[in-house]
Design a protein around this motif. Structure first.
Motif, PDB file in Angstrom:
ATOM      1  N   LEU A  73     -34.698  50.356 -38.085  1.00 10.70           N
ATOM      2  CA  LEU A  73     -35.485  49.176 -38.402  1.00 10.70           C
ATOM      3  C   LEU A  73     -35.122  48.020 -37.488  1.00 10.70           C
ATOM      4  N   ALA A  74     -36.108  47.185 -37.222  1.00 10.84           N
ATOM      5  CA  ALA A  74     -35.846  45.887 -36.612  1.00 10.84           C
ATOM      6  C   ALA A  74     -35.604  44.899 -37.738  1.00 10.84           C
ATOM      7  N   VAL A  75     -34.516  44.132 -37.647  1.00 10.83           N
ATOM      8  CA  VAL A  75     -34.162  43.154 -38.674  1.00 10.83           C
ATOM      9  C   VAL A  75     -34.157  41.778 -38.023  1.00 10.83           C
ATOM     10  N   VAL A  76     -35.027  40.891 -38.519  1.00  7.21           N
ATOM     11  CA  VAL A  76     -35.151  39.542 -37.984  1.00  7.21           C
ATOM     12  C   VAL A  76     -35.037  38.560 -39.139  1.00  7.21           C
ATOM     13  N   VAL A  77     -34.243  37.510 -38.929  1.00  6.00           N
ATOM     14  CA  VAL A  77     -34.114  36.457 -39.931  1.00  6.00           C
ATOM     15  C   VAL A  77     -34.597  35.158 -39.300  1.00  6.00           C
ATOM     16  N   VAL A  78     -35.436  34.444 -40.058  1.00  4.75           N
ATOM     17  CA  VAL A  78     -36.045  33.200 -39.581  1.00  4.75           C
ATOM     18  C   VAL A  78     -35.511  32.048 -40.424  1.00  4.75           C
ATOM     19  N   ASP A  79     -35.114  30.942 -39.757  1.00  8.11           N
ATOM     20  CA  ASP A  79     -34.608  29.806 -40.518  1.00  8.11           C
ATOM     21  C   ASP A  79     -35.755  28.883 -40.920  1.00  8.11           C
ATOM     22  N   ARG A  80     -35.409  27.793 -41.569  1.00 11.91           N
ATOM     23  CA  ARG A  80     -36.422  26.892 -42.117  1.00 11.91           C
ATOM     24  C   ARG A  80     -37.166  26.123 -41.033  1.00 11.91           C
ATOM     25  N   GLU A  81     -36.675  26.120 -39.829  1.00  8.29           N
ATOM     26  CA  GLU A  81     -37.363  25.485 -38.713  1.00  8.29           C
ATOM     27  C   GLU A  81     -38.286  26.453 -37.990  1.00  8.29           C
ATOM     28  N   GLY A  82     -38.365  27.691 -38.458  1.00  7.46           N
ATOM     29  CA  GLY A  82     -39.199  28.686 -37.802  1.00  7.46           C
ATOM     30  C   GLY A  82     -38.553  29.321 -36.611  1.00  7.46           C
ATOM     31  N   LEU A  83     -37.219  29.139 -36.466  1.00  5.85           N
ATOM     32  CA  LEU A  83     -36.491  29.706 -35.341  1.00  5.85           C
ATOM     33  C   LEU A  83     -35.763  30.980 -35.760  1.00  5.85           C
ATOM     34  N   VAL A  84     -35.579  31.889 -34.818  1.00  2.00           N
ATOM     35  CA  VAL A  84     -34.873  33.143 -35.084  1.00  2.00           C
ATOM     36  C   VAL A  84     -33.374  32.856 -35.182  1.00  2.00           C
ATOM     37  N   GLY A  92     -51.547  39.455 -48.577  1.00  2.67           N
ATOM     38  CA  GLY A  92     -51.528  38.666 -47.349  1.00  2.67           C
ATOM     39  C   GLY A  92     -52.297  39.341 -46.252  1.00  2.67           C
ATOM     40  N   PRO A  93     -52.995  38.562 -45.424  1.00  2.00           N
ATOM     41  CA  PRO A  93     -53.834  39.161 -44.382  1.00  2.00           C
ATOM     42  C   PRO A  93     -53.059  39.705 -43.198  1.00  2.00           C
ATOM     43  N   ASP A  94     -51.966  39.040 -42.782  1.00  2.00           N
ATOM     44  CA  ASP A  94     -51.230  39.490 -41.611  1.00  2.00           C
ATOM     45  C   ASP A  94     -49.845  38.875 -41.612  1.00  2.00           C
ATOM     46  N   LEU A  95     -49.057  39.249 -40.626  1.00  2.00           N
ATOM     47  CA  LEU A  95     -47.668  38.776 -40.566  1.00  2.00           C
ATOM     48  C   LEU A  95     -47.585  37.285 -40.271  1.00  2.00           C
ATOM     49  N   GLU A  96     -48.579  36.738 -39.522  1.00  2.00           N
ATOM     50  CA  GLU A  96     -48.526  35.315 -39.214  1.00  2.00           C
ATOM     51  C   GLU A  96     -48.485  34.451 -40.471  1.00  2.00           C
ATOM     52  N   SER A  97     -49.139  34.906 -41.533  1.00  2.00           N
ATOM     53  CA  SER A  97     -49.145  34.123 -42.777  1.00  2.00           C
ATOM     54  C   SER A  97     -47.753  33.973 -43.353  1.00  2.00           C
ATOM     55  N   GLY A 118     -29.369  28.114 -48.581  1.00  2.00           N
ATOM     56  CA  GLY A 118     -29.070  28.474 -47.210  1.00  2.00           C
ATOM     57  C   GLY A 118     -30.174  28.056 -46.241  1.00  2.00           C
ATOM     58  N   ALA A 119     -29.863  28.184 -44.937  1.00  6.71           N
ATOM     59  CA  ALA A 119     -30.813  27.795 -43.894  1.00  6.71           C
ATOM     60  C   ALA A 119     -31.873  28.860 -43.652  1.00  6.71           C
ATOM     61  N   GLU A 120     -31.693  30.102 -44.132  1.00 14.37           N
ATOM     62  CA  GLU A 120     -32.608  31.187 -43.863  1.00 14.37           C
ATOM     63  C   GLU A 120     -33.854  31.074 -44.762  1.00 14.37           C
ATOM     64  N   ARG A 121     -35.025  31.289 -44.153  1.00 14.43           N
ATOM     65  CA  ARG A 121     -36.272  31.158 -44.902  1.00 14.43           C
ATOM     66  C   ARG A 121     -36.983  32.483 -45.090  1.00 14.43           C
ATOM     67  N   LEU A 122     -36.838  33.405 -44.114  1.00 14.03           N
ATOM     68  CA  LEU A 122     -37.637  34.619 -44.141  1.00 14.03           C
ATOM     69  C   LEU A 122     -36.853  35.780 -43.548  1.00 14.03           C
ATOM     70  N   LEU A 123     -36.966  36.927 -44.196  1.00 14.25           N
ATOM     71  CA  LEU A 123     -36.416  38.186 -43.679  1.00 14.25           C
ATOM     72  C   LEU A 123     -37.578  39.077 -43.292  1.00 14.25           C
ATOM     73  N   GLY A 180     -44.980  30.320 -42.960  1.00 17.94           N
ATOM     74  CA  GLY A 180     -44.600  29.764 -44.246  1.00 17.94           C
ATOM     75  C   GLY A 180     -45.723  29.614 -45.238  1.00 17.94           C
ATOM     76  N   ARG A 181     -46.901  30.225 -44.972  1.00 19.65           N
ATOM     77  CA  ARG A 181     -48.008  30.095 -45.909  1.00 19.65           C
ATOM     78  C   ARG A 181     -47.849  31.009 -47.121  1.00 19.65           C
TER      79      ARG A 181
END
Length: 814
Positions: free
Chosen positions: A22-33, A85-90, A127-132, A94-95
């Protein structure tokens, strides 16, 4: 992990193939990796150094559109699932504030369009993380062949699992919240996934036929043929010397990862099997059995002589004189093949030229790929008249040190059969890690054994060795160490010989546990013996003991029960300082009762008076004194324990020891006991009047002659004429001293016939006689020297009115 297969279902689809990276990516609250895994680098083509800190929308431009010619068209175009949800961009912008997943095409720079599966889990909390975000290459997923699976074959549900094998902020918190971000899974299943992937340390896809998580694409996985082809290409390239193709490099890397995983699983399994006990012998057996046959075919464990004996030793490096005990030997050979040649329990040194000496002096593993004939002969030379060569020659050997805190405690000799693959460098690393874990476990057990030995020695040194027979009474004792709070406590018992054929009986309990309580107990016990020798009444003795305890420190309290038994007067005089009351068992009817005594305050409280009580007893009565650890159980009224004590104490027994064992069995099997226990039982036999003779002597020096005549006559009357001459001489010395030094009160002379002949002389002079070194011309100073030489035992003690001097003579066997 194939959970469907675990339940016994036939493997099919994704479950049959196992794990997909798997690819594992964590995104913070600023939208940065903030985290970009190795799998993300493979899938998206961007290095971690370039990805971390960049806007995630620049790295994951995923749309939901699929081409009409998609090879997975039979399963339908897929962009969203269950309206999540329609796609990953959503999810990236943060929508969406709930888990979502889907399948879409990735457009990456300098790369073909990649078909991917994705899962997005919003993270909440401080925490600073927003999305996994988890993603997998959909190209690795293929439907089962129709002939194999059939149109009605069960479809697997694919759920992602992930591992935090690279650090990023909030990783531990994320692992704790996995059951929350996989809401459709049970807490138990989610916790199992967490524990598995964190232990194995790499990403996986989990498969389940029954559990449903947000968006589970209906695809199976069939990669065995592809993986086999990649292995073949990697092997061909290695033989030809050509560079490995990329997929072959990936396969080699995967194989290495599998090997590492297997080592981790093995070490994890071993760690779970050893250290279940602090018993040194059991720990040694656990360590040996944990590695045979999974890691080796033969495992011999050697420990330093001091470790086996539970003793301390210097931290120096072992040498050729260090003795090593063979403490365990596990093997897969036929039974008995090793037992006669290398028996467990044998101790031996090891010469400097051996790999064993190299291991124990350097503290590092020693690997011998194959034991040659020459090395086999060199090793066998240490075993006198035993040929060990057939057992070791041709085998692969790994010697690993068992050490803790940089001190070598021992080593393990691991051997593999000649037909088994040799130990390699990875095995050496695994063996070193195994030995390190085993060394710590063994050291804990060794330290526990050593401390237990010290504690037992300390306790034994502080507890008296009471004679089973005292004047007019028989005594039996028991001591049980604490079961949960440590083996050293503050409970004690004692007995002290007093003038007048009396015996002092004492039981005490310093509150608390550990060495400090034991040390306090030792001081109080010594003080009791000293004050008892002064023949203080029970209440006065406790008063003095209380004063002493306050001087010793304010942090200790103790309870104490002190009794004086007079076998001639058939009387007990008892005083209590906060202790549980004793039990008196009447010989006449077998009834047992708790003696009603003024409770008094514990020793150390200060300023509290103590009272004595006199109790009439009859020959054969039994007095039972114990500490509260025997009768008190957490959660149970102490009255229940006291009632059981009375009942068990009254039970008929063949001997005093049997009577003590009956009490212990009745009270110690209830469970829940944590405190140590002291138990003292005295059978009050009494002394018959016809076995006592008394005279009162005046201050005339001629009274010594009358005393000699009276003693001689009485001894002949008792049939003890064989000791009459010695007794007459010693009585003359004591009476002469009393006449010379006493003042006004008459002198009392008493003979008591028992197991020995006791003679006591009382006068009103407080000065105690001592042994003197008399010269040839000295007129005085030889009397007590004569008594000391001829008597079996002698002594002096002060009384309230003066002193008592006594001696004992051994009586002839009847």
């Amino acid at each position: 992990m194939d959970r469907g297969t675990e339940r016994g279902d036939p493997p099919h689809g994704a479950a049959a193939a196992g794990r997909i990276p798997l690819a594992v990516v964590v995104v913070d609250r600023e939208g940065l990796v903030s985290h970009w895994s190795r799998g993300a680098r493979r899938l998206f083509g961007t290095a971690r150094e370039e990805a971390v800190g960049r806007p995630v929308v620049d790295l994951l431009p995923v749309s939901g559109a699929l081409p009409e010619d998609d090879e997975t068209a039979p399963y339908g175009a897929y962009a969203a699932y269950d309206g999540l949800g329609p796609d990953l961009e959503s999810s990236l912008d943060g929508r969406l504030f709930y888990p979502a997943a889907g399948r879409a095409r990735l457009t990456a720079a300098d790369s073909d369009r990649i078909d991917v599966l994705w899962w997005a889990y919003p993270l909440v909390g401080p925490g600073a993380e927003r999305l996994l975000v988890l993603a997998a290459n959909a190209g690795a997923l293929r439907p089962e062949d129709a002939e194999t699976s059939g149109a009605g074959a069960a479809v697997e549900r694919i759920a992602p699992g992930f591992a935090l094998h690279t650090d990023f902020p909030g990783a531990e918190d994320l692992a704790r919240r996995l059951p929350e971000i996989l809401p459709s899974m049970s807490v138990g299943e989610s916790a199992r996934i967490v524990s598995q992937v964190l232990e194995l340390g790499y990403p996986v896809l989990e498969f389940s036929q029954n559990d449903r998580v947000p968006v589970t694409p209906d695809w199976g996985v069939a990669r065995r043929a592809e993986r086999k082809a990649r292995r073949q290409r990697a092997a061909a390239a290695a033989l030809s010397g050509e560079p490995l193709p990329q997929d072959a490099e990936d396969e080699v890397e995967d194989l290495e990862f599998v090997a590492v995983r297997e080592r981790l699983e093995f070490l994890n399994e071993v760690s779970g099997r050893i250290g279940t006990s602090l018993d040194l012998s059991r720990t040694i057996v656990e360590v040996s059995r944990a590695v045979v046959p999974r890691f080796t075919d033969v495992a011999g464990t050697y420990l330093r002589e001091q470790v086996v004996a539970g003793e301390g030793f210097s931290d120096g490096v072992p040498d050729t004189t260090t003795m090593w005990h063979r403490v365990a030997l596990e093997h897969t050979d036929e039974p008995g093949r090793w037992d006669d040649v290398v028996p467990v329990g044998e101790a031996m040194p090891f010469p400097a030229h051996t790999p064993f000496f190299q291991c124990m002096t350097t503290g590092e593993p020693v690997l011998v790929p194959r034991i040659s004939e020459q090395m086999g002969h060199m090793i066998a030379a240490q075993f006198e008249k035993r040929d060990i060569r057939p057992l070791i020659t041709g085998r692969s050997m790994l010697v690993v040190p068992l050490k803790a805190r940089n001190v070598v405690l021992g080593f393990m000799i691991l051997l593999r059969h000649p037909e088994r693959v040799e130990f390699n460098d990875m095995d050496r690393v695994t063996g070193a890690e195994l030995a390190a874990r085993a060394g710590l476990v063994l050291d804990n057990a060794r330290m526990y054994t050593y401390q237990e030995s010290v504690a037992e020695t300390l306790q034994d040194s502080m507890l008296p060795h009471i004679a089973p027979r005292m004047s007019g009474c028989d005594i039996a004792t028991r001591y049980l160490p604490g079961t949960l709070l440590g083996r050293v406590g503050g409970d004690w018992f004692d007995s002290v010989k007093l003038p007048g054929s009396r015996t002092a009986l004492v039981v005490g309990d310093v509150m608390g546990h550990g060495l400090n309580s034991a040390a306090m107990m030792g001081q109080l016990r010594t003080a009791v013996q000293t004050m008892a020798a002064l023949d203080l009444p029970p209440a006065q003795l406790l008063r003095n003991l209380d004063d002493l305890a306050q001087r010793l420190g304010e942090h200790y309290l103790a309870t104490c029960l002190y009794a004086i038994y007079d076998p001639i007067a058939s009387e007990l005089e008892i005083a209590n300082a906060g202790h549980i009351p004793p039990v008196l068992v009447r010989a006449e009817n077998g009834h047992s009762d708790l003696l009603e005594l003024p409770t008094g305050a514990p020793i150390g409280v200060g300023g509290v008076p103590f009272e004595s009580v006199r109790v009439r007893v009859a020959p054969g009565d039994r007095l039972v004194m114990c500490t509260d650890g025997l009768v008190e159980v957490r959660g149970e009224d102490i009255g229940v324990g006291l009632a059981t004590l009375c009942e068990s104490a009254a039970h008929p027994a063949a001997s005093m020891d049997d009577a003590c064992d009956t009490i212990i069995r009745a009270l110690n099997t209830r469970g829940g006991r944590k405190d140590d226990v002291a138990l003292l039982m005295a059978r009050l036999n009494g002394i018959e009047p016809e076995d006592v003779a008394e005279w009162r002597i005046g201050h005339d020096p001629r009274e010594a002659g009358r005393a000699r005549a009276a003693v001689r006559e009485q001894l002949h009357a008792w049939g003890l004429g064989s000791v009459a001459d010695t007794a007459e001489l010693l009585v003359s010395e004591l009476v002469t001293n009393a006449v010379r030094h006493s003042h006004s009160r008459p002198i009392d002379l008493r003979l008591v016939r028992g197991d020995t002949l006791l003679c006591e002389v009382d006068d009103d002079d407080h000065t105690l006689p001592t042994l003197l070194s008399a010269g040839r011309l000295d007129e005085f100073g030889r009397g007590m020297r004569v008594v000391s030489t001829l008597a079996r035992e002698w002594g002096t003690s002060r009384t309230s009115s003066g002193k008592t001097v006594w001696f004992e003579l051994t009586l002839p066997r009847r």
